[in-house]
Design a protein around this motif. Structure first.
Motif, PDB file in Angstrom:
ATOM      1  N   GLN A 127     -59.042 -20.280  -0.737  1.00  0.00           N
ATOM      2  CA  GLN A 127     -59.252 -19.136  -1.639  1.00  0.00           C
ATOM      3  C   GLN A 127     -57.918 -18.530  -2.007  1.00  0.00           C
ATOM      4  OE1 GLN A 127     -61.753 -16.146   0.110  1.00  0.00           O
ATOM      5  NE2 GLN A 127     -61.132 -14.580  -1.317  1.00  0.00           N
ATOM      6  N   SER A 128     -57.759 -18.143  -3.249  1.00  0.00           N
ATOM      7  CA  SER A 128     -56.556 -17.464  -3.698  1.00  0.00           C
ATOM      8  C   SER A 128     -56.955 -16.271  -4.549  1.00  0.00           C
ATOM      9  CB  SER A 128     -55.662 -18.397  -4.513  1.00  0.00           C
ATOM     10  OG  SER A 128     -54.526 -17.714  -4.976  1.00  0.00           O
ATOM     11  N   ALA A 129     -56.528 -15.085  -4.149  1.00  0.00           N
ATOM     12  CA  ALA A 129     -56.794 -13.871  -4.915  1.00  0.00           C
ATOM     13  C   ALA A 129     -55.480 -13.412  -5.533  1.00  0.00           C
ATOM     14  CB  ALA A 129     -57.372 -12.785  -4.019  1.00  0.00           C
ATOM     15  N   SER A 130     -55.365 -13.553  -6.839  1.00  0.00           N
ATOM     16  CA  SER A 130     -54.148 -13.195  -7.563  1.00  0.00           C
ATOM     17  C   SER A 130     -52.929 -13.908  -6.993  1.00  0.00           C
ATOM     18  CB  SER A 130     -53.933 -11.667  -7.514  1.00  0.00           C
ATOM     19  OG  SER A 130     -55.041 -10.987  -8.053  1.00  0.00           O
ATOM     20  N   GLY A 131     -53.144 -15.088  -6.431  1.00  0.00           N
ATOM     21  CA  GLY A 131     -52.037 -15.896  -5.937  1.00  0.00           C
ATOM     22  C   GLY A 131     -51.404 -15.409  -4.656  1.00  0.00           C
ATOM     23  N   ILE A 132     -52.047 -14.487  -3.925  1.00  0.00           N
ATOM     24  CA  ILE A 132     -51.380 -13.951  -2.742  1.00  0.00           C
ATOM     25  C   ILE A 132     -52.160 -14.140  -1.442  1.00  0.00           C
ATOM     26  CG2 ILE A 132     -50.126 -12.197  -4.037  1.00  0.00           C
ATOM     27  CD1 ILE A 132     -52.174 -10.143  -2.991  1.00  0.00           C
ATOM     28  N   THR A 133     -53.388 -14.600  -1.503  1.00  0.00           N
ATOM     29  CA  THR A 133     -54.174 -14.737  -0.285  1.00  0.00           C
ATOM     30  C   THR A 133     -54.773 -16.131  -0.211  1.00  0.00           C
ATOM     31  OG1 THR A 133     -54.750 -12.387  -0.325  1.00  0.00           O
ATOM     32  CG2 THR A 133     -56.057 -13.798   1.114  1.00  0.00           C
ATOM     33  N   ILE A 134     -54.549 -16.799   0.896  1.00  0.00           N
ATOM     34  CA  ILE A 134     -55.067 -18.152   1.081  1.00  0.00           C
ATOM     35  C   ILE A 134     -55.865 -18.192   2.371  1.00  0.00           C
ATOM     36  CG2 ILE A 134     -54.489 -20.590   1.292  1.00  0.00           C
ATOM     37  CD1 ILE A 134     -53.606 -19.415  -1.346  1.00  0.00           C
ATOM     38  N   LYS A 135     -57.049 -18.782   2.310  1.00  0.00           N
ATOM     39  CA  LYS A 135     -57.845 -18.974   3.498  1.00  0.00           C
ATOM     40  C   LYS A 135     -58.503 -20.343   3.408  1.00  0.00           C
ATOM     41  CE  LYS A 135     -59.990 -14.471   2.371  1.00  0.00           C
ATOM     42  NZ  LYS A 135     -58.977 -14.108   1.463  1.00  0.00           N
ATOM     43  N   GLY A 136     -58.831 -20.929   4.530  1.00  0.00           N
ATOM     44  CA  GLY A 136     -59.518 -22.205   4.448  1.00  0.00           C
ATOM     45  C   GLY A 136     -59.742 -22.860   5.787  1.00  0.00           C
ATOM     46  N   GLY A 137     -60.805 -23.661   5.878  1.00  0.00           N
ATOM     47  CA  GLY A 137     -61.057 -24.444   7.079  1.00  0.00           C
ATOM     48  C   GLY A 137     -61.976 -23.761   8.064  1.00  0.00           C
ATOM     49  N   GLY A 138     -61.857 -24.147   9.333  1.00  0.00           N
ATOM     50  CA  GLY A 138     -62.648 -23.539  10.389  1.00  0.00           C
ATOM     51  C   GLY A 138     -64.129 -23.805  10.270  1.00  0.00           C
ATOM     52  N   ALA A 139     -64.521 -25.019   9.852  1.00  0.00           N
ATOM     53  CA  ALA A 139     -65.934 -25.318   9.623  1.00  0.00           C
ATOM     54  C   ALA A 139     -66.715 -25.356  10.931  1.00  0.00           C
ATOM     55  CB  ALA A 139     -66.073 -26.646   8.896  1.00  0.00           C
ATOM     56  N   ALA A 140     -67.982 -24.922  10.857  1.00  0.00           N
ATOM     57  CA  ALA A 140     -68.890 -24.983  12.000  1.00  0.00           C
ATOM     58  C   ALA A 140     -70.196 -25.603  11.553  1.00  0.00           C
ATOM     59  CB  ALA A 140     -69.136 -23.585  12.567  1.00  0.00           C
ATOM     60  N   ASN A 141     -70.727 -26.498  12.371  1.00  0.00           N
ATOM     61  CA  ASN A 141     -72.033 -27.091  12.103  1.00  0.00           C
ATOM     62  C   ASN A 141     -73.127 -26.237  12.723  1.00  0.00           C
ATOM     63  OD1 ASN A 141     -70.879 -29.398  10.840  1.00  0.00           O
ATOM     64  ND2 ASN A 141     -70.459 -30.275  12.850  1.00  0.00           N
ATOM     65  N   SER A 142     -74.320 -26.297  12.143  1.00  0.00           N
ATOM     66  CA  SER A 142     -75.446 -25.581  12.728  1.00  0.00           C
ATOM     67  C   SER A 142     -75.718 -26.101  14.140  1.00  0.00           C
ATOM     68  CB  SER A 142     -76.685 -25.733  11.852  1.00  0.00           C
ATOM     69  OG  SER A 142     -76.906 -27.094  11.521  1.00  0.00           O
ATOM     70  N   ASN A 143     -76.071 -25.186  15.041  1.00  0.00           N
ATOM     71  CA  ASN A 143     -76.266 -25.545  16.440  1.00  0.00           C
ATOM     72  C   ASN A 143     -77.393 -26.546  16.626  1.00  0.00           C
ATOM     73  OD1 ASN A 143     -74.195 -24.006  17.580  1.00  0.00           O
ATOM     74  ND2 ASN A 143     -75.430 -22.150  17.519  1.00  0.00           N
ATOM     75  N   THR A 144     -78.538 -26.282  16.024  1.00  0.00           N
ATOM     76  CA  THR A 144     -79.693 -27.180  16.104  1.00  0.00           C
ATOM     77  C   THR A 144     -80.318 -27.277  14.725  1.00  0.00           C
ATOM     78  OG1 THR A 144     -81.143 -25.348  16.747  1.00  0.00           O
ATOM     79  CG2 THR A 144     -80.195 -26.671  18.523  1.00  0.00           C
ATOM     80  N   PRO A 145     -80.953 -28.403  14.399  1.00  0.00           N
ATOM     81  CA  PRO A 145     -81.587 -28.522  13.081  1.00  0.00           C
ATOM     82  C   PRO A 145     -82.820 -27.636  12.970  1.00  0.00           C
ATOM     83  CG  PRO A 145     -82.071 -30.453  14.427  1.00  0.00           C
ATOM     84  CD  PRO A 145     -81.069 -29.630  15.199  1.00  0.00           C
ATOM     85  N   ALA A 146     -83.165 -27.299  11.743  1.00  0.00           N
ATOM     86  CA  ALA A 146     -84.414 -26.589  11.452  1.00  0.00           C
ATOM     87  C   ALA A 146     -85.413 -27.628  10.937  1.00  0.00           C
ATOM     88  CB  ALA A 146     -84.189 -25.502  10.406  1.00  0.00           C
ATOM     89  N   VAL A 147     -86.556 -27.716  11.585  1.00  0.00           N
ATOM     90  CA  VAL A 147     -87.531 -28.758  11.266  1.00  0.00           C
ATOM     91  C   VAL A 147     -88.749 -28.129  10.593  1.00  0.00           C
ATOM     92  CG1 VAL A 147     -89.041 -30.558  12.179  1.00  0.00           C
ATOM     93  CG2 VAL A 147     -86.754 -30.193  13.171  1.00  0.00           C
ATOM     94  N   VAL A 148     -89.126 -28.689   9.460  1.00  0.00           N
ATOM     95  CA  VAL A 148     -90.322 -28.262   8.726  1.00  0.00           C
ATOM     96  C   VAL A 148     -91.163 -29.507   8.447  1.00  0.00           C
ATOM     97  CG1 VAL A 148     -91.240 -27.145   6.667  1.00  0.00           C
ATOM     98  CG2 VAL A 148     -89.075 -26.345   7.655  1.00  0.00           C
ATOM     99  N   THR A 149     -92.438 -29.425   8.773  1.00  0.00           N
ATOM    100  CA  THR A 149     -93.345 -30.555   8.576  1.00  0.00           C
ATOM    101  C   THR A 149     -94.303 -30.278   7.420  1.00  0.00           C
ATOM    102  OG1 THR A 149     -93.260 -31.098  10.926  1.00  0.00           O
ATOM    103  CG2 THR A 149     -95.082 -32.026   9.671  1.00  0.00           C
TER     104      THR A 149
END
Length: 262
Positions: free
Chosen positions: A227-249
């Motif tokens: 992310q860049s806001a007016s060219g001065i702020t950068i953020k990125g990464g740190g991905a997390a997967n869901s702990n357990t799947p959600a199951v719908v039948t």
């Protein structure tokens, strides 16, 4: 003879490494995740000569020096000699804001001291935790029941329950399987909520409206997007997967009965 002032200001370039290319931005605030490092580079008005030293120091929010003490790096022939690399894994381990400044000491024997730079703020973001909750765990195929969809909610919490800055964005990505087979595209079985690009969103939803009979298992990831806001702020990464799947039948619609008369 001592010079009155080596430089009016020490500019700093910060490079963010978190699944992103190295970036060169002067006088910025940088957000980094736990897998990141940041490199502070001297680019000041004073031209360094062999033997000059750049002194780096962390400060607290009240402008008091903190940490293990100043880091002194000596210039030999390249500005990389005096670049300070800070790892989120070992150097910036505390969540929240960290402030850094630098100044120059001229080569011996003079040892003249330059002015302190303006501060650069590096903000350590928390790790993310993602949980999925289906509104209902089953419904009838072909809208043969009272409900023909299920809304799955992805809810993000943070390491140490740390409160995120409100301008930090989160990006959600959904995937699903049907009876163990990947569903591609996932839009064929429902609609994912558009990621919020205007501010922090700790939840995201997927509305499932599939009519095919079977067991649907949903997973998701959440991450700090680049992310860049007016060219001065950068953020990125740190991905997390869901702990357990959600199951719908989706259960089959009962067949049409045949009536016989005895």
């Amino acid at each position: 003879m001592k010079k009155a002032n080596f430089f009016a200001k020490l500019s700093v370039i910060v490079g963010l490494i978190c699944g992103l290319p190295l970036l060169s931005i002067a006088d910025v605030n940088i957000y980094i995740c736990s897998t990141a490092s940041a490199t502070l580079n001297y680019v000041g008005g004073h031209t360094l000569v062999a033997g000059d030293r750049v002194i780096w120091q962390e400060f607290d929010g009240a402008d008091n020096p903190i940490g293990a003490g100043p880091v002194e790096l000596t210039y030999t022939s390249s500005l990389t000699d005096v670049a300070l690399t800070l790892s989120a894994a070992s150097d910036i381990t505390t969540l929240g804001s960290h402030f850094y400044k630098a100044y120059v000491l001229s080569a011996n024997p003079a040892n003249c001291s330059g002015d302190l730079s303006d501060e650069v703020e590096i903000y350590r973001l928390p790790d993310l935790i993602l949980d999925l909750t289906p509104l209902i765990s089953s419904y009838c195929a072909e809208a043969s029941g009272t409900t023909a969809e299920s809304v799955i909610t992805a809810s993000t919490t943070t390491q140490e329950s740390h409160v995120l800055p409100t301008d930090v964005l989160l990006a959600y990505n959904w995937s699903a399987t049907k009876d163990g087979i990947a569903v591609t595209p996932i839009s064929s079985i429902g609609t994912a909520q558009t990621n919020n690009t205007g501010g922090l969103s700790l939840t995201n939803t997927f509305t499932m409206n599939a009519t095919g009979v079977g067991e649907y298992s949903f997973s998701a990831t959440v991450a700090y997007p680049s992310q860049s806001a007016s060219g001065i702020t950068i953020k990125g990464g740190g991905a997390a997967n869901s702990n357990t799947p959600a199951v719908v039948t989706v259960t089959p619609k009962p067949g049409k009965p045949t009536i016989t008369v005895d």
